[in-house]
Design a protein around this motif. Structure first.
Motif, short mmCIF file in Angstrom:
data_model
loop_
_atom_site.label_atom_id
_atom_site.label_comp_id
_atom_site.label_asym_id
_atom_site.label_seq_id
_atom_site.Cartn_x
_atom_site.Cartn_y
_atom_site.Cartn_z
N ILE A 111 38.22 36.75 31.34
CA ILE A 111 39.56 36.86 31.94
C ILE A 111 40.62 36.47 30.92
O ILE A 111 41.68 37.11 30.82
CB ILE A 111 39.67 36.01 33.22
CG1 ILE A 111 38.93 36.71 34.35
CG2 ILE A 111 41.12 35.77 33.62
CD1 ILE A 111 38.85 35.92 35.64
N GLY A 112 40.33 35.43 30.13
CA GLY A 112 41.27 34.99 29.11
C GLY A 112 41.54 36.01 28.03
O GLY A 112 42.60 36.00 27.39
N ALA A 171 44.85 29.82 42.35
CA ALA A 171 43.86 28.78 42.06
C ALA A 171 44.12 27.55 42.92
O ALA A 171 43.19 26.94 43.45
CB ALA A 171 43.88 28.42 40.58
N ALA A 212 34.05 40.02 34.24
CA ALA A 212 34.50 38.69 34.68
C ALA A 212 34.49 38.60 36.20
O ALA A 212 34.07 37.58 36.77
CB ALA A 212 35.90 38.41 34.16
N ASP A 224 30.52 30.62 34.92
CA ASP A 224 31.91 30.19 35.01
C ASP A 224 32.60 30.35 33.66
O ASP A 224 33.73 30.85 33.58
CB ASP A 224 31.97 28.74 35.48
CG ASP A 224 33.37 28.33 35.87
OD1 ASP A 224 34.11 29.17 36.43
OD2 ASP A 224 33.73 27.17 35.63
N GLY A 225 31.93 29.96 32.59
CA GLY A 225 32.50 30.10 31.25
C GLY A 225 32.66 31.55 30.85
O GLY A 225 33.68 31.93 30.25
N LEU A 249 32.11 35.78 38.54
CA LEU A 249 32.62 34.74 39.44
C LEU A 249 31.95 34.74 40.82
O LEU A 249 31.53 33.68 41.28
CB LEU A 249 34.14 34.85 39.54
CG LEU A 249 34.86 34.57 38.21
CD1 LEU A 249 36.36 34.79 38.35
CD2 LEU A 249 34.56 33.18 37.70
N GLN A 253 48.22 33.55 39.09
CA GLN A 253 46.86 33.03 38.94
C GLN A 253 46.82 31.53 39.27
O GLN A 253 45.91 31.06 39.95
CB GLN A 253 46.37 33.28 37.52
CG GLN A 253 44.93 32.91 37.29
CD GLN A 253 44.48 33.24 35.87
OE1 GLN A 253 45.22 33.78 35.07
NE2 GLN A 253 43.24 32.90 35.57
N GLY A 261 33.04 34.12 32.91
CA GLY A 261 34.13 34.67 33.71
C GLY A 261 35.49 34.25 33.19
O GLY A 261 36.39 35.07 33.00
N ALA A 262 35.66 32.96 32.92
CA ALA A 262 36.95 32.46 32.42
C ALA A 262 37.27 33.02 31.03
O ALA A 262 38.41 33.38 30.75
CB ALA A 262 36.93 30.93 32.39
#
Length: 129
Positions: free
Chosen positions: A52-53, A85, A18, A45-46, A22, A81, A48-49
């Motif tokens: 991370i999720g 952000a 992840a 982006d998807g 990014l 986080q 990475g998110a």
């Protein structure tokens, strides 16, 4: 699929993937001026998110194991986080205003790269599997 991978390997690897996605996304957007760049950037982006999720709750569960404080630990992490952000949006907006969008994306990519290096250096001997 990421959860099965994490159970077989480690959550640390998912977080590294992840943290690679990014800065790659920011570099792609900050250096190439073409509309077709949006597709791979959104995919990164998807990825990475999504990773991370999956990785963050798994790592928090491993760290807090047996303490009964999983939700507290996860809440602290998600609060940090969210604050970061918010700060990144402010920083990117300020840089974009004075230096352009390219520089804003490249700066955020550099910060994400620093996070990756920090994670690799300070968790190399820690197992989160």
């Amino acid at each position: 699929m990421p959860r099965f991978f994490a159970k077989r390997h480690e959550y640390r690897i998912l977080l590294v993937l992840a943290l690679v996605a990014l800065p790659a996304r920011g570099l792609l957007i900050g250096t190439i001026q073409h509309p077709l760049v949006l597709l791979p950037a959104e995919i990164l982006d998807g990825v990475g998110a999504g990773l991370i999720g999956v990785a963050i709750p798994g790592i928090v569960a491993k760290i807090m194991q047996g303490s009964g404080r999983f939700n507290t630990g996860l809440g602290i992490i998600f609060t940090c986080q969210g604050l970061c952000a918010s700060c990144s949006h402010y920083l990117a907006g300020t840089i974009a205003k004075y230096h352009g969008y390219d520089q804003a994306f490249l700066t955020l990519s550099l910060i994400a790269l620093c996070a990756l290096v920090f994670w690799l250096v300070f968790t190399k001997d820690v197992s989160f599997g």
